[in-house]
Enzyme design. Structure first.
Site, PDB file in Angstrom:
ATOM      1  N   GLU A 103     -41.768-116.407  43.999  1.00 15.94           N
ATOM      2  CA  GLU A 103     -40.481-116.883  43.848  1.00 15.94           C
ATOM      3  C   GLU A 103     -39.458-115.844  44.197  1.00 15.94           C
ATOM      4  O   GLU A 103     -38.636-115.875  44.924  1.00 15.94           O
ATOM      5  CB  GLU A 103     -39.944-117.694  42.767  1.00 15.94           C
ATOM      6  CG  GLU A 103     -38.517-118.310  42.669  1.00 15.94           C
ATOM      7  CD  GLU A 103     -38.193-119.012  41.138  1.00 15.94           C
ATOM      8  OE1 GLU A 103     -37.126-118.925  41.075  1.00 15.94           O
ATOM      9  OE2 GLU A 103     -39.106-119.426  40.820  1.00 15.94           O
ATOM     10  N   ASP A 104     -39.796-114.432  43.555  1.00 11.47           N
ATOM     11  CA  ASP A 104     -39.021-113.545  43.469  1.00 11.47           C
ATOM     12  C   ASP A 104     -39.165-112.296  44.330  1.00 11.47           C
ATOM     13  O   ASP A 104     -38.643-111.135  44.312  1.00 11.47           O
ATOM     14  CB  ASP A 104     -38.530-112.970  41.825  1.00 11.47           C
ATOM     15  CG  ASP A 104     -37.753-114.153  41.212  1.00 11.47           C
ATOM     16  OD1 ASP A 104     -37.314-115.038  41.826  1.00 11.47           O
ATOM     17  OD2 ASP A 104     -37.739-113.936  39.856  1.00 11.47           O
TER      18      ASP A 104
END
Length: 579
Positions: A103-104
């Protein structure tokens, strides 16, 4: 936090650092407590794999900070440590360390699965949020949908999510006030009931207290002060009751361990007792763990009731009728010689493990000394199976609303045929009908509860017997939406009416188009020749039905139809020509 704009293929340094991290076999000092805890549970676990997962996560998050200003890596490390303390297997801890990377960071799910295996990839994918730019305001609901669908394949996805939220709440003071309230409220509505359904009371209790602290701060502080004060004052009585309880068990020749458990603060506050007159025994529970067979719990119960007067309304037998989350124990409340009410819980050793860890106890039993979970998977809980059945037809908003009620406190009702159903408190006969089958719900006509005719909006209660009376043709009342509690009923009723509304809109739209073209004959000819489907596609609709529906809803004016077919000319001999 979104993934940073990094040209991965061009970043030689990035790849070099990642490859060095992947080659790591010895743990960094920061990861040593995690590995030590894991080895306490599983002495032959693959520590090199954990060290490598930590090194990769540390490299990927190296430029990122938390709201506190600390390095981001402390979060996945804390989540993995929470799960290690619960005794989760190695693959779950690896997934916890890597759960934010997809996600990051530029690390893709394909990269992750290739490096750490499909098992880890499934878990990480399950807890990765959907793209908010794609789903907008529906992102929260779609993220939750993604998580529960992933849980169908692996329930450990939900455990990682719970541990993730525990650590986020522990550090919630670094968030702005409005976000603290939002996160705590969402936790109370969705994740705490989820923890209870999984039976992981060890996490549930901490989540409840953390939410209590941020949502009702003044009450939290008063409860903490009062509970500490009365527990201190009651220590002599508590110790005397513990000795008396052990003596009573010994007199019945029951071998058992007795422990005094403080009730967590949210439980004390929501018990309803006024804090100003708090009964000291209301702040603790007495736990009796019998040795040997589970039936010894009933011998212990006899010893307790032989010594003190039981309160009949406060006795629950969760051994004969286990709770939906595997919990098995006897609960009784007795009156002491000093007039205080004391709650005593009686179970065997395995049930005590289940009462703390829930579904994790099953995972423990299937995990070897090497920390590897045996193949086969855990059995889907009944509530998850039910949720998976209806969530596909729900919008993001309907899903979240339905889950809030479906995960709330439950009751058990019976049908006239002896079918046992678990439903949220406040459910109606209509909910019962849809719980049996969507077709039965759509054809609901009337119901009897314990032999008496009941309104569709009437609330059924624990132990009620409900008989559903159906009609020949389906036709759920839209007004039922105001009283039904289950997500399944709400989604099914809404879907039925949306289908009927769409059918009516299609008929109305086709009628408008026919009128604008001078009659049905012209429209039929245009449909037969393919002209109308061309019109629909030029207007941006894949099918003629969708085009008519839009017209029926007033989204398109027939006069504005692109390249609309001309009305058919009148034939010779018609009244129009003669006129």
């Amino acid at each position: 936090m979104g993934a940073p704009d990094v040209d991965v293929t061009a970043s030689t340094e990035w790849w070099r650092g990642l490859n060095q991290a992947k080659a790591t076999t010895r743990p960094a000092s920061e990861a040593e407590p995690l590995i030590a805890e894991h080895l306490r549970w599983y002495p032959k676990a693959d520590t090199a794999l954990l060290a490598r997962a930590y090194a990769v996560a540390d490299h990927l998050h190296r430029e990122q900070k938390r709201k506190s200003g600390e390095p981001f890596i402390i979060h996945p490390l804390a989540v993995a440590t929470i799960l290690a303390e619960l005794g989760l297997d190695t693959a779950t801890l690896v997934a916890a360390l890597l759960h934010d990377t997809v996600e990051d960071t530029p690390f893709s799910l394909a990269h992750l699965a290739a490096e750490f295996g499909t098992e880890v990839g499934v878990m990480v994918d399950g807890v990765t949020k959907v793209d908010r730019s794609m789903y907008g305001s529906a992102a929260a609901g779609e993220t939750f949908r993604k998580m529960v669908v992933a849980a169908r394949d692996d329930l450990r996805v939900l455990l990682i999510k719970l541990a993730d939220r525990v650590h986020n709440l522990r550090t919630l003071q670094f968030q702005p006030p409005h976000k603290r309230v939002k996160i705590a409220r969402g936790t109370r509505e969705l994740l705490i009931p989820l923890a209870e359904r999984l039976g992981v009371y060890k996490l549930k209790r901490e989540l409840e207290d953390l939410c209590f602290e941020y949502l009702e701060t003044e009450e939290f502080e008063r409860t903490r002060e009062c509970a500490a004060l009365v527990r201190g004052r009651a220590r002599p009585e508590t110790e005397a009751l513990t000795v008396a309880l052990r003596d009573s068990l010994a007199a019945f020749r029951v071998k058992a361990d007795v422990e005094v458990r403080p009730r967590h603060l949210a439980s004390v506050f929501h018990s309803g007792a006024p804090l100003a007159a708090l009964d000291p025994q209301a702040t603790v529970r007495y736990l009796v763990v019998v040795r040997g067979e589970e039936r010894n719990a009933y011998l212990a119960l006899g010893a307790v009731h032989g010594r003190w007067q039981p309160v009949p309304a406060k006795f629950r037998d969760f051994i004969a009728s286990p709770k939906y989350n595997l919990y098995r124990a006897l609960h009784t409340t007795v009156l002491t010689d000093t007039g205080h009410r004391v709650q005593i819980i009686i179970c065997d050793n395995r049930a005590q493990q289940v009462s703390e860890y829930g579904i994790i106890a099953e995972i423990h039993e299937r995990t070897g000394r090497d920390g590897r979970l045996a193949a086969g998977g855990t059995t889907d809980p009944e509530w998850l199976t039910r949720l998976l059945r209806w969530q596909e037809g729900a919008s993001a908003e309907e899903l979240l609303e339905g889950v809030r009620t479906d995960l709330a406190d439950s009751i058990t009702v019976l049908t006239a045929d002896g079918v046992v159903l678990m439903l949220p408190e406040g459910s109606t006969p209509v909910d019962v009908a849809y719980a049996l089958d969507n077709e039965i719900g759509d054809r609901f006509s009337a119901a009897t509860v314990n032999g008496r005719l009941a309104l569709p909006s009437a609330q059924v209660r624990e132990g009620d017997t409900v008989q559903i009376i159906t009609k020949a043709e389906p036709g759920p009342d839209r007004a039922w939406l105001e009283s039904v509690r289950t997500g399944k009923a709400r989604v099914a009723i809404g879907a039925w009416h949306r289908t009927r509304d769409r059918e009516r809109a299609e008929v109305a739209g086709r009628r408008r188009m026919a009128d604008s073209m001078g009659g049905d004959r012209s429209l039929i000819e245009a449909e037969s020749s393919g002209d109308m489907i061309s019109v629909a596609r030029r207007a941006g609709y894949a099918t003629l039905e969708e085009y008519y529906v839009a017209m029926g809803y007033g989204q398109i004016d027939p006069a504005d139809a692109p390249a609309r077919p001309a009305p058919a000319p009148p034939r010779e001999g018609t009244d129009t020509e003669q006129a």
